[in-house]
Design an enzyme around this catalytic site. Structure first.
Site, PDB file in Angstrom:
ATOM      1  N   HIS A 230      -2.641  -5.585  -9.307  1.00 37.76           N
ATOM      2  CA  HIS A 230      -1.439  -5.296  -8.514  1.00 37.76           C
ATOM      3  C   HIS A 230      -0.450  -6.435  -8.739  1.00 37.76           C
ATOM      4  CE1 HIS A 230       1.188  -4.252  -5.208  1.00 37.76           C
ATOM      5  NE2 HIS A 230       0.493  -3.148  -5.009  1.00 37.76           N
ATOM      6  N   ARG A 276       2.482  -0.360 -12.845  1.00 35.55           N
ATOM      7  CA  ARG A 276       1.913  -1.632 -12.381  1.00 35.55           C
ATOM      8  C   ARG A 276       1.479  -2.574 -13.486  1.00 35.55           C
ATOM      9  NH1 ARG A 276      -1.654   0.064  -7.124  1.00 35.55           N
ATOM     10  NH2 ARG A 276       0.242   0.645  -6.029  1.00 35.55           N
ATOM     11  N   HIS A 337      -6.991  -5.342  -8.292  1.00 37.50           N
ATOM     12  CA  HIS A 337      -6.697  -4.419  -7.191  1.00 37.50           C
ATOM     13  C   HIS A 337      -7.574  -3.176  -7.197  1.00 37.50           C
ATOM     14  CE1 HIS A 337      -4.236  -2.603  -4.103  1.00 37.50           C
ATOM     15  NE2 HIS A 337      -3.925  -1.580  -4.869  1.00 37.50           N
ATOM     16  N   ARG A 372      -4.414   3.898 -12.797  1.00 49.11           N
ATOM     17  CA  ARG A 372      -4.273   4.794 -11.642  1.00 49.11           C
ATOM     18  C   ARG A 372      -2.822   4.850 -11.165  1.00 49.11           C
ATOM     19  NH1 ARG A 372      -4.375   3.710  -5.967  1.00 49.11           N
ATOM     20  NH2 ARG A 372      -4.305   1.570  -6.664  1.00 49.11           N
TER      21      ARG A 372
HETATM   22  C1  SIN Z   1       0.233  -0.593  -2.358  1.00 45.19           C
HETATM   23  O1  SIN Z   1       0.550  -0.348  -1.204  1.00 45.19           O
HETATM   24  O2  SIN Z   1       0.966  -1.165  -3.155  1.00 45.19           O
HETATM   25  C2  SIN Z   1      -1.125  -0.191  -2.825  1.00 45.19           C
HETATM   26  C3  SIN Z   1      -1.222   1.258  -2.897  1.00 45.19           C
HETATM   27  C4  SIN Z   1      -2.183   1.658  -3.950  1.00 45.19           C
HETATM   28  O3  SIN Z   1      -2.773   0.799  -4.600  1.00 45.19           O
HETATM   29  O4  SIN Z   1      -2.333   2.861  -4.178  1.00 45.19           O
END
Ligand code: SIN
Length: 521
Positions: A230, A276, A337, A372
């Site tokens: 993330h 991401r 993440h 994802r």
């Molecule tokens: C986020 O709120 O950025 C995480 C959501 C996710 O990983 O699906």
């Protein structure tokens, strides 16, 4: 001493609770074992929300298309179709069960996240979506008389007899002793393994135990090299990497470097809402270029009242660290993440071992491919949790109930005896994973990581430590094998995707890593 039940579910996040509720609907007994509090799981910490086709301008084909693009050529199309088609029904069911998604004048509010072509992300209590969903599901599960929720029950391994999973060994939280629990089938919903890395948005429980247990029991593992980082975890000295939701960028948050310059335009025309993996690598490049350990998320163009209402948990947490999100730039950097890889399952949650099922982040269903799409994971937990619950019932129709009072296995050593080793091993593995198997990888870094893991393994290890190192090795081995860059896997020595690698990696105890065209089997 042994125990019996009809079915066991391990883990009480969204996937585990949904599987348990499905099973209990038949009147069968189901024991849900969780290693911490029942409410403690990765699901609980999901902020951004849950993607679902419910708004007037959205269509299933659009959600499917966005998921396939994010997955970078490695999604199984059937799995994506199932996710999107069945997702809507399960979200409506959650609403019937009392989940309070945010509304404006009675109408559901949808937010935007990266790589979604529509505003389709539902959220609850601003940025506490996972917590609200888990709350409603635990309340629903408690209405089922045949569900037993057992918190603080650490599962150590699966019991396999004649190549069939017939139960689990766990540490009884009350007796403080190891026990065997026999059942007609087991569903693993233990979540991911973000804690394998030094910096992670995941809670302490996300150590990948379920993946390791399944691997040692002989299950096939798929696509372990694909880990999502993330881009925006709060980066403050001596504090955990608290997630600053992608929805903050969805609402207009900007990334700046140490000179205050907006830099994403130098890397991708989609700016802060690029996928991401691209944002994470851009941040790493910008930190290297400017010689810093973080960049900054700037929310200051938005009013305090909006930010407080939209991101209450983030607002409060930042306050705790003396940061005012309406006024201050927030130091951020990437952190592990989500694991796209995991236990290989078919479209009904069956693993490659009869009697063993799995759902949620612990699995690889083919839904996420190499990367994802944001906010697809709670939806996956709901859809495939329900599917695993219904297929375990269907398959067990021909299986005799567990014999009452059957002999348990010999007592296995409790991991508590070796906690010291576990802590030291974890620290070392996490550092190696971050530095050598992280956002940027190459042949040398991966080979060095693997030789360090061999060294760690040569010492006498507790079950938990052995599981941890094994998972690290699975990820590093698959990352070394895949000589291309795709989605969450980036090799600095093979920087582009390569059509000949449009295959899934499959790993199994005692076998060489191999390739498969599809996840479902
Ligand atoms: C986020 O709120 O950025 C995480 C959501 C996710 O990983 O699906």
């Amino acid at each position: 001493m042994s125990l019996e039940t009809d079915f066991v579910v391990i883990g009480s996040g969204v996937a585990g609770l949904r599987a348990a509720i499905e099973i209990a609907g038949s009147g069968a007994h189901v024991s849900v074992l969780t290693k911490d509090k029942t409410s403690e799981s990765n699901s609980e910490y999901a902020q951004g929300g849950v993607a679902v086709v419910l708004s007037d301008d959205d269509k299933a084909e659009l959600h499917e298309g966005d998921t396939l693009v994010a997955g970078a050529g490695l999604c199984d199309e059937m799995a994506v179709e199932v996710l999107v088609a069945e997702g809507t029904k399960y979200i409506k069911q959650l609403i019937d069960w009392g989940t309070e998604f945010d509304r404006d004048g009675g109408r559901l509010v949808f937010t935007q996240e990266a790589a979604h072509s529509r505003r389709r992300i539902l959220h609850a209590h601003g940025d506490s979506t996972g917590r609200e969903i888990v709350r409603a599901m635990i309340a629903r599960a408690r209405q089922e008389k045949t569900i037993t929720l057992t918190p603080f029950a650490n599962t150590e391994s699966l019991i396999i007899e004649d190549n069939r999973c017939v139960g689990v060994r766990f540490l009884d939280p009350i007796l403080r002793s190891p026990r065997s629990l026999f059942a007609r089938g087991v569903v693993l919903c233990t979540g991911g393994a973000g804690q394998l890395f030094q910096h992670s948005t995941n809670p302490a429980v996300a150590t990948g135990d379920g993946m390791a247990m399944a691997y040692f029991a002989g299950a096939e593992m798929a696509d372990m090299e694909f880990v999502q980082f993330h881009p925006t975890a709060l980066n403050l000295e001596n504090s955990p990497r608290f997630l600053l939701s992608e929805a903050m960028r969805g609402e207009g948050g900007i990334l700046r470097n140490k000179y205050g310059e907006r830099f994403m335009g130098n890397y991708d025309e989609r700016l802060e809402l690029a996928p991401r993996d691209i944002v994470s690598r851009s941040i790493v490049a910008e930190m290297r270029r400017t010689g810093t350990r973080s960049v900054y998320l700037d929310m200051t163009a938005m009013s305090e009242s909006f930010l407080r209402g939209r991101f209450p948990k983030i607002y409060e947490t930042c306050r705790f660290y003396n940061l005012d999100i309406a006024k201050d730039l927030l130091p951020v950097s990437p952190a592990s993440h989500y694991c796209m890889g995991g236990i290989r399952t078919d479209l009904h949650g069956r693993s490659t071992i009869p009697g063993l099922y799995a759902a949620g982040e612990v699995t690889c269903t083919g839904v996420h491919g190499a990367n994802r799409l944001a906010s697809n994971s709670l939806l996956e937990g709901l859809v495939f949790g329900a599917r695993a619950g219904s297929s375990i019932l269907e398959d067990a129709a021909g299986i005799a109930p567990v014999e009452v009072g059957r002999e348990g296995e010999p007592v296995f050593p409790s991991s508590e005896e070796h906690l010291g080793v576990t802590t030291a091993v974890k620290k070392r593995v996490k550092r190696v994973m971050w530095e050598r198997v992280g956002i940027l990888r190459d042949r040398n870094s991966l080979k060095r990581a693997l030789s360090e893991f061999d060294q760690i393994e040569s010492a006498h290890l507790s079950t938990a430590s052995r599981n941890f190192v094994t998972l690290a090795k699975l990820i590093a081995t698959a990352a070394l094998w895949r000589e291309e860059s795709r989605g969450g896997h980036f090799r600095t020595d093979f920087t582009s995707p390569d059509e000949k690698w449009r295959v899934h990696s499959i790993q199994k105890l005692g076998a060489e890593i191999s390739a498969a065209g599809e996840i479902s089997f």
